[in-house]
Design a protein around this motif. Structure first.
Motif, mmCIF file in Angstrom:
data_model
loop_
_atom_site.group_PDB
_atom_site.id
_atom_site.type_symbol
_atom_site.label_atom_id
_atom_site.label_comp_id
_atom_site.label_asym_id
_atom_site.label_seq_id
_atom_site.Cartn_x
_atom_site.Cartn_y
_atom_site.Cartn_z
ATOM 1 N N ALA A 15 0.721 -1.227 0.074
ATOM 2 C CA ALA A 15 0.048 -0.026 0.068
ATOM 3 C C ALA A 15 0.966 1.319 0.034
ATOM 4 O O ALA A 15 0.534 2.302 -0.525
ATOM 5 C CB ALA A 15 -0.820 0.025 1.139
ATOM 6 N N ASP A 16 2.067 1.138 0.706
ATOM 7 C CA ASP A 16 2.811 2.432 0.781
ATOM 8 C C ASP A 16 3.370 2.812 -0.873
ATOM 9 O O ASP A 16 3.502 3.924 -0.917
ATOM 10 C CB ASP A 16 3.941 2.107 1.631
ATOM 11 N N TRP A 19 0.364 4.115 -2.374
ATOM 12 C CA TRP A 19 0.028 5.788 -1.999
ATOM 13 C C TRP A 19 1.224 6.647 -2.555
ATOM 14 O O TRP A 19 0.839 7.923 -2.780
ATOM 15 C CB TRP A 19 0.101 5.448 -0.434
ATOM 16 N N TRP A 22 -0.106 7.531 -5.801
ATOM 17 C CA TRP A 22 -1.347 8.492 -5.672
ATOM 18 C C TRP A 22 -1.050 9.661 -4.982
ATOM 19 O O TRP A 22 -1.925 10.849 -5.436
ATOM 20 C CB TRP A 22 -2.354 7.699 -4.837
ATOM 21 N N SER A 23 -0.463 10.009 -3.879
ATOM 22 C CA SER A 23 -0.243 11.031 -3.220
ATOM 23 C C SER A 23 0.702 12.331 -3.796
ATOM 24 O O SER A 23 0.981 13.184 -3.166
ATOM 25 C CB SER A 23 0.039 10.796 -1.574
ATOM 26 N N PRO A 69 -4.179 9.738 4.704
ATOM 27 C CA PRO A 69 -2.972 9.188 4.277
ATOM 28 C C PRO A 69 -2.828 7.571 4.237
ATOM 29 O O PRO A 69 -3.167 6.816 5.461
ATOM 30 C CB PRO A 69 -2.002 9.901 5.034
ATOM 31 N N GLY A 70 -2.179 7.095 3.289
ATOM 32 C CA GLY A 70 -2.115 5.688 3.230
ATOM 33 C C GLY A 70 -3.277 4.933 2.849
ATOM 34 O O GLY A 70 -3.262 3.665 2.608
ATOM 35 N N ARG A 71 -4.351 5.526 2.697
ATOM 36 C CA ARG A 71 -5.612 4.702 2.543
ATOM 37 C C ARG A 71 -6.548 5.300 1.330
ATOM 38 O O ARG A 71 -6.950 4.604 0.609
ATOM 39 C CB ARG A 71 -6.265 4.615 3.817
ATOM 40 N N ARG A 72 -6.929 6.510 1.494
ATOM 41 C CA ARG A 72 -7.832 6.984 0.576
ATOM 42 C C ARG A 72 -7.850 8.384 0.339
ATOM 43 O O ARG A 72 -7.218 9.260 1.087
ATOM 44 C CB ARG A 72 -9.155 6.819 1.390
ATOM 45 N N TYR A 73 -8.190 8.936 -0.835
ATOM 46 C CA TYR A 73 -8.235 10.364 -1.297
ATOM 47 C C TYR A 73 -9.442 10.435 -2.254
ATOM 48 O O TYR A 73 -9.942 9.561 -2.910
ATOM 49 C CB TYR A 73 -7.167 11.121 -1.829
ATOM 50 N N HIS A 88 -10.624 7.290 -4.446
ATOM 51 C CA HIS A 88 -9.445 6.507 -4.715
ATOM 52 C C HIS A 88 -9.349 5.609 -3.331
ATOM 53 O O HIS A 88 -8.767 6.483 -2.338
ATOM 54 C CB HIS A 88 -8.366 7.067 -5.036
ATOM 55 N N LEU A 90 -7.658 2.306 -1.160
ATOM 56 C CA LEU A 90 -6.581 1.082 -1.062
ATOM 57 C C LEU A 90 -6.645 0.311 0.051
ATOM 58 O O LEU A 90 -6.782 1.030 1.177
ATOM 59 C CB LEU A 90 -5.124 1.576 -1.589
#
Length: 138
Positions: A15-16, A19, A22-23, A69-73, A88, A90
Motif C-alpha cells: 500500500a505504501d 500511496w 497516488w499522493s 494518508p495511506g488509505r484514501r483520497y 480512490h 486502497l
C-alpha cells in the motif's frame, strides 16, 4: 442526472508504494493516460485546490475533498454544472499487496454522456499504477 462507475484492481505492491504514487500529483500523468499535468496550490492534503490539465489540453479546477494518508483520497472536479467526484481507496491484503478501488460519480446535465468518456481509461490507469508501484514499466 447521475453517472457512476467503479474500477478495481489488485497489485502485489504494498500500500505504501501505491500511496506514494497516488499522493504525488506530479506522477499522475505517468500512469493516468488522459492527465497531462496536475498542479496543487499546496501540499497533498484535505482541502487542497489546484488545476488538473487533461488531453486537449483542457484545464479543470480540482479540489481534494478527502485525504486519509495511506488509505484514501477523493478529488472533485468542477466543469460548469458537472461535478465529478473520484474516490480512490486502497486496502492492504493479508497475503501481501493491496486492492485498489476507484469509484467515480458524476452529477449534472449530460452526466450519462460524459461519464463513459471520463472513465474509459480507468482500467488502463489502474494497470499502469499497479505496474509502477510494483517496479515494472507502466
Amino acid at each position: 442526472m447521475t453517472f457512476e462507475h467503479t474500477e478495481t484492481a489488485t497489485t502485489t505492491a504494498d500500500a505504501d508504494a501505491v500511496w506514494a504514487l497516488w499522493s504525488d500529483p506530479a506522477t499522475w500523468a505517468t500512469w493516468d493516460p488522459p492527465v497531462q499535468e496536475v498542479v496543487l496550490d499546496g501540499p497533498f492534503a484535505e482541502g487542497a485546490t489546484g488545476t488538473l490539465t487533461l488531453a486537449g489540453p483542457f484545464a479543470v479546477p480540482v479540489r481534494l475533498e478527502v485525504v486519509e494518508p495511506g488509505r484514501r483520497y477523493l478529488d472533485v472536479l468542477e466543469m460548469g454544472e458537472l461535478r465529478i467526484r473520484i474516490d480512490h481507496v486502497l486496502t492492504p491484503r493479508a497475503e501481501g499487496g493491496c486492492d485498489l478501488v476507484v469509484h467515480t460519480v458524476i452529477d449534472g446535465p449530460g452526466a450519462a454522456d460524459i461519464g463513459p468518456m471520463v472513465t474509459s481509461e480507468a482500467p488502463v490507469a489502474l494497470a499502469a499504477l499497479a505496474a509502477m508501484a510494483e517496479g515494472r514499466p507502466a
